[in-house]
Design a protein around this motif. Structure first.
Motif, mmCIF file in Angstrom:
data_model
loop_
_atom_site.group_PDB
_atom_site.id
_atom_site.type_symbol
_atom_site.label_atom_id
_atom_site.label_comp_id
_atom_site.label_asym_id
_atom_site.label_seq_id
_atom_site.Cartn_x
_atom_site.Cartn_y
_atom_site.Cartn_z
ATOM 1 N N ASN A 1 44.947 46.969 34.488
ATOM 2 C CA ASN A 1 43.702 45.687 33.685
ATOM 3 C C ASN A 1 44.218 44.932 34.128
ATOM 4 O OD1 ASN A 1 42.253 47.892 33.977
ATOM 5 N ND2 ASN A 1 41.663 48.157 31.694
ATOM 6 N N GLU B 1 29.792 45.050 32.850
ATOM 7 C CA GLU B 1 29.767 44.381 33.628
ATOM 8 C C GLU B 1 29.679 42.637 34.367
ATOM 9 O OE1 GLU B 1 27.525 46.510 37.729
ATOM 10 O OE2 GLU B 1 26.089 44.397 37.427
ATOM 11 N N ARG C 1 30.565 38.523 43.158
ATOM 12 C CA ARG C 1 31.513 39.755 42.962
ATOM 13 C C ARG C 1 31.031 40.230 41.570
ATOM 14 N NH1 ARG C 1 37.766 37.784 45.521
ATOM 15 N NH2 ARG C 1 36.223 36.787 47.472
ATOM 16 N N THR D 1 32.690 42.817 38.420
ATOM 17 C CA THR D 1 33.875 44.099 37.820
ATOM 18 C C THR D 1 33.722 44.880 36.579
ATOM 19 O OG1 THR D 1 36.072 44.493 37.410
ATOM 20 C CG2 THR D 1 35.426 42.034 37.072
ATOM 21 N N THR D 2 34.486 45.808 35.839
ATOM 22 C CA THR D 2 34.324 45.472 33.873
ATOM 23 C C THR D 2 35.054 44.874 33.907
ATOM 24 O OG1 THR D 2 33.687 47.812 35.271
ATOM 25 C CG2 THR D 2 33.602 47.756 32.617
ATOM 26 N N ARG E 1 40.378 42.969 32.180
ATOM 27 C CA ARG E 1 39.056 43.385 33.142
ATOM 28 C C ARG E 1 39.533 44.380 34.399
ATOM 29 N NH1 ARG E 1 40.224 41.317 38.086
ATOM 30 N NH2 ARG E 1 41.376 40.362 38.975
ATOM 31 N N SER E 2 38.800 44.902 34.411
ATOM 32 C CA SER E 2 39.790 46.066 36.151
ATOM 33 C C SER E 2 40.499 45.359 36.449
ATOM 34 C CB SER E 2 38.221 46.849 35.950
ATOM 35 O OG SER E 2 37.618 47.596 35.221
ATOM 36 N N TRP F 1 37.226 43.650 42.645
ATOM 37 C CA TRP F 1 35.971 43.380 41.682
ATOM 38 C C TRP F 1 35.677 43.952 43.627
ATOM 39 C CZ3 TRP F 1 34.464 39.148 39.093
ATOM 40 C CH2 TRP F 1 35.283 38.469 38.588
ATOM 41 N N ARG G 1 35.524 45.035 48.721
ATOM 42 C CA ARG G 1 36.685 45.221 47.459
ATOM 43 C C ARG G 1 37.994 44.766 47.616
ATOM 44 N NH1 ARG G 1 38.843 50.755 43.369
ATOM 45 N NH2 ARG G 1 40.405 51.014 45.510
#
Length: 223
Positions: free
Chosen positions: A50, A77, A83, A85-86, A110-111, A114, A221
């Motif tokens: 992350n 989210e 885009r 992501t988490t 964030r993760s 995307w 992605r």
């Protein structure tokens, strides 16, 4: 402008300085291995971490501060420029005293990846194009035609699916699941350890026996 948990920064009266930092690249995780008698080290790739993002914000309406605290809290989210992501907001928010507009610095995680905010299925025939910059793990939907069994290759992974009485299946390549009507159908799927990954650019589709409609989503992605 960004969205978190479906709520836009514009609606909350939050202005972010230098939003492009949201798109910073995540770091790779790796294991460094030293071997006696060998020059240099070996690297065992372990995926991606992350990423922590620092953003400076202006709060245009001080009356909304409590709402902003509640909004930028926990995981959800995160959307930016088409885009998503988490994101994870677990750090404190420290306000800076100003005359009229309040400012704050917020650090969130964030993760590493995307995906497109458009998650509708797209019908494909002979290829799937990943417009991103790193491999994706798509959801592949096979819709039954006249054949009960189909065998095909997508992105160098060959597999066979038996529909039986089902009229479709959704194969989630990230969670290694075949689903019909919310019921697991992995027993109908003949596949090796690897599920299809779509690499940037064109990924070929080849039918070996039978034929069906192929639809795909989550195929782009970005890192």
């Amino acid at each position: 402008m960004f969205k978190f948990k479906g709520i836009s920064s514009k609606k909350m009266g939050v202005v972010v300085e230098e939003e492009d930092y949201f798109l910073s690249k995540a770091s790779s995780r790796y294991e460094n291995i030293d071997i006696d008698g060998r020059d240099g080290s070996l690297f065992n790739e372990l995926g991606y971490t992350n990423i922590d993002i620092s953003m400076d914000i202006q709060i245009l309406n001080p009356d909304k501060i409590d709402d902003i605290y509640n909004w930028l809290n926990g995981s959800g989210e995160f959307e930016y420029k088409g885009r998503k992501t988490t994101a994870f907001f677990y750090n404190d928010i420290s306000l800076q005293r100003m005359v009229s507009i309040k400012r704050a610095n917020i650090i969130f995680s964030r993760s590493p990846f995307w995906v497109s905010t458009d998650q509708n299925y797209k019908t494909v025939t002979d290829k799937i194009v990943n417009s991103g910059n790193i491999y994706s793990k798509p959801v592949i939907r096979l819709e039954k035609g006249e054949y009960d069994v189909v065998e095909l290759t997508i992105a160098n992974v060959r597999f066979k699916y038996s529909f039986h009485d089902d009229d479709y299946v959704e194969i989630d390549c990230e969670n290694y699941e075949a689903i019909y009507d919310d019921v697991l159908r992995n027993r109908n799927l003949e596949i090796g350890f690897d599920f299809p990954r779509l690499f940037p650019g064109e990924n070929k589709i080849t039918f070996h026996s039978g034929i069906c409609v192929v639809k795909v989503r989550r195929f782009d992605r970005w890192l």
